[in-house]
Design a protein around this motif. Sequence first.
Motif, PDB file in Angstrom:
ATOM      1  N   PRO A 188       0.814  -1.205   0.000  1.00 27.95           N
ATOM      2  CA  PRO A 188       0.000   0.000   0.000  1.00 27.95           C
ATOM      3  C   PRO A 188       0.851   1.261   0.000  1.00 27.95           C
ATOM      4  O   PRO A 188       1.875   1.314   0.671  1.00 27.95           O
ATOM      5  N   HIS A 189       0.457   2.249  -0.776  1.00 27.54           N
ATOM      6  CA  HIS A 189       1.207   3.510  -0.787  1.00 27.54           C
ATOM      7  C   HIS A 189       0.345   4.617  -0.201  1.00 27.54           C
ATOM      8  O   HIS A 189      -0.806   4.401   0.204  1.00 27.54           O
ATOM      9  N   ILE A 190       0.903   5.800  -0.150  1.00 31.22           N
ATOM     10  CA  ILE A 190       0.241   6.896   0.542  1.00 31.22           C
ATOM     11  C   ILE A 190      -1.066   7.280  -0.130  1.00 31.22           C
ATOM     12  O   ILE A 190      -2.003   7.731   0.530  1.00 31.22           O
ATOM     13  N   GLY A 191      -1.163   7.079  -1.449  1.00 32.54           N
ATOM     14  CA  GLY A 191      -2.417   7.367  -2.122  1.00 32.54           C
ATOM     15  C   GLY A 191      -3.559   6.527  -1.577  1.00 32.54           C
ATOM     16  O   GLY A 191      -4.697   6.996  -1.465  1.00 32.54           O
ATOM     17  N   THR A 192      -3.266   5.269  -1.247  1.00 27.66           N
ATOM     18  CA  THR A 192      -4.271   4.395  -0.661  1.00 27.66           C
ATOM     19  C   THR A 192      -4.738   4.953   0.672  1.00 27.66           C
ATOM     20  O   THR A 192      -5.938   5.025   0.962  1.00 27.66           O
ATOM     21  N   PHE A 193      -3.777   5.344   1.498  1.00 29.68           N
ATOM     22  CA  PHE A 193      -4.114   5.959   2.779  1.00 29.68           C
ATOM     23  C   PHE A 193      -4.936   7.225   2.571  1.00 29.68           C
ATOM     24  O   PHE A 193      -5.892   7.495   3.311  1.00 29.68           O
ATOM     25  N   GLY A 194      -4.573   7.993   1.548  1.00 32.71           N
ATOM     26  CA  GLY A 194      -5.265   9.256   1.296  1.00 32.71           C
ATOM     27  C   GLY A 194      -6.749   9.070   1.051  1.00 32.71           C
ATOM     28  O   GLY A 194      -7.572   9.894   1.476  1.00 32.71           O
ATOM     29  N   GLU A 195      -7.122   7.998   0.352  1.00 34.00           N
ATOM     30  CA  GLU A 195      -8.541   7.758   0.097  1.00 34.00           C
ATOM     31  C   GLU A 195      -9.301   7.543   1.398  1.00 34.00           C
ATOM     32  O   GLU A 195     -10.406   8.053   1.588  1.00 34.00           O
ATOM     33  N   VAL A 196      -8.706   6.776   2.310  1.00 32.53           N
ATOM     34  CA  VAL A 196      -9.380   6.508   3.580  1.00 32.53           C
ATOM     35  C   VAL A 196      -9.423   7.776   4.429  1.00 32.53           C
ATOM     36  O   VAL A 196     -10.440   8.101   5.044  1.00 32.53           O
TER      37      VAL A 196
END
Length: 548
Positions: A48-56
Amino acid sequence: MTTLRDAAMKSKAWPFDEARRVLKRYEKAPPEKGFVLFETGYGPSGLPHIGTFGEVARTTMIRRAFEVISDLPTKLICFSDDMDGMRKIPSNVPNQELLKANEQKPLTSVPDPFEEYDSFGDHNNAMLRRFLDTFGFDYEFYSATEFYKTGQFDTVLKRAVDHYEDVMKVMLKSLRDERAATYSIFLPIHPETGRVLYVPIKSVNKTDYTITFDDEDGREWTLPVTGGNVKLQWKPDFGARWAALDVDFEMYGKDHSTNTPIYDRICEILGGKKPDHFTYELFLDANGEKISKSKGNGLSIDEWLTYASTESLGYFMFLKPKTAKRMHFDIIPKMMDEYHQQLRAYPGQSVDQQLNNPVWHIHGGKPPESKMVVPFSMLLNLASVAGASDKDGLWGFIKRYAPDASPEANPDLDQAAGFALRYFDDFVKPTLQFRAPDDKERAALEDLVAALRDPAAAVAQIAKKNAMDGKEEAAPEADMTSDDFLQTVVFAIGKNHGFENLRDWFKALYEVLLGQSQGPRFGGFIALYGVDETVVLIERALQGKLAV
């Protein structure tokens, strides 16, 4: 008196804009499922990258905004498409040969190359959940593998069979002729090899909800679409998932935007109501390229948290989601300092201003008090000149600057001191490049030494500058512990030595004394580092001991 809800209904902050759109879905009646469902989707094809975290993070911000303007219950689901076949092997993981031997298998059937979990999909799911839990998100995690295999998706899969021609019509419009000739929305899982097959479907059987196809060796098979024997192609899967779960809101990157009408229409064909969407701009790496899980470019979640707080990452995610943003290590100090600037401003703001403040959205309306009495950028400069190898070394300077501060009373500052040391060692120290002063700069530095040694000389420099400016005001009383007084002294000496553009004077200070082209408010730096210590630093520079 304006209530919080009244202010929220008018707030221009983007999470409230989105929340009001979602609320309109239920103007006439509440949701039959009993709650409003926010969803984020995740493809665990790589770490997982930061973009994934950003969505949440961003979806959580909208959910929190929604809970201010509505009493309807809410739920957030993080859905992992871990039944997707591994089509591309990520280059940033070990055991490449092991992965190559399991290409095209569902990610939850691929062995974990790290040898820690039952599968590669389970490993990547755990990595995501670990971080989401660390950050404190309130969510439920759904696995596509479990969703398919336990029958939770069966009703929608049967609808996909019943309306096969309608769904195919939507998809075929978006495909080139060559791809359309062999395309089917269904991907069978081979009963023997376990691979996800991209093969033409010979028949879709509505009487018993099965599909018939030939595998890559020409053998014919018939499989039920239910029970995890078949999965949907990713575009139909999007719309089918929305229909199956009755999703009310999902955001995704701009690269999905052209597919939104496809997702929506398939959702409607399969008996659902299309959700509200939010399309954000993509995150870019240092070279301006899109961040990719398979490439592993850009910042990872762990990398950011090595050098900065989770709150600073949340702050970055709040800012301008409709604007493409470059994510590289050099943005971290700015995000740390701006986050704390907003925290300090929050208590004195009106309700309207607070609802527009990023920290309201990061902390769900309950932001903490900032105890960062020293900016992060200043800690980096202190690490540069103090030669400190641990936090205790930095705290010796901090406590002299702010006697009431301590690691216990200022935990955010103590944490930041550790971040600053690591960041300095890894990113600042290797790039330091000191230079010798020219004659004009040398004369100004010598005057600065004299002013720092003698308060009367400091006051005289300010008086001289005032006289040059035609001001009759008296110079302030000397206070060699005051940031503002020391900054005024530095400013005056620059003016007195003919630096028409004072940026050149401050740039000289940074390059000669700190080895960088940019730096802190220099009066604050002197107060933090110490007047005597700054004198020694300047003298070493004048003696040529820094530019070696």
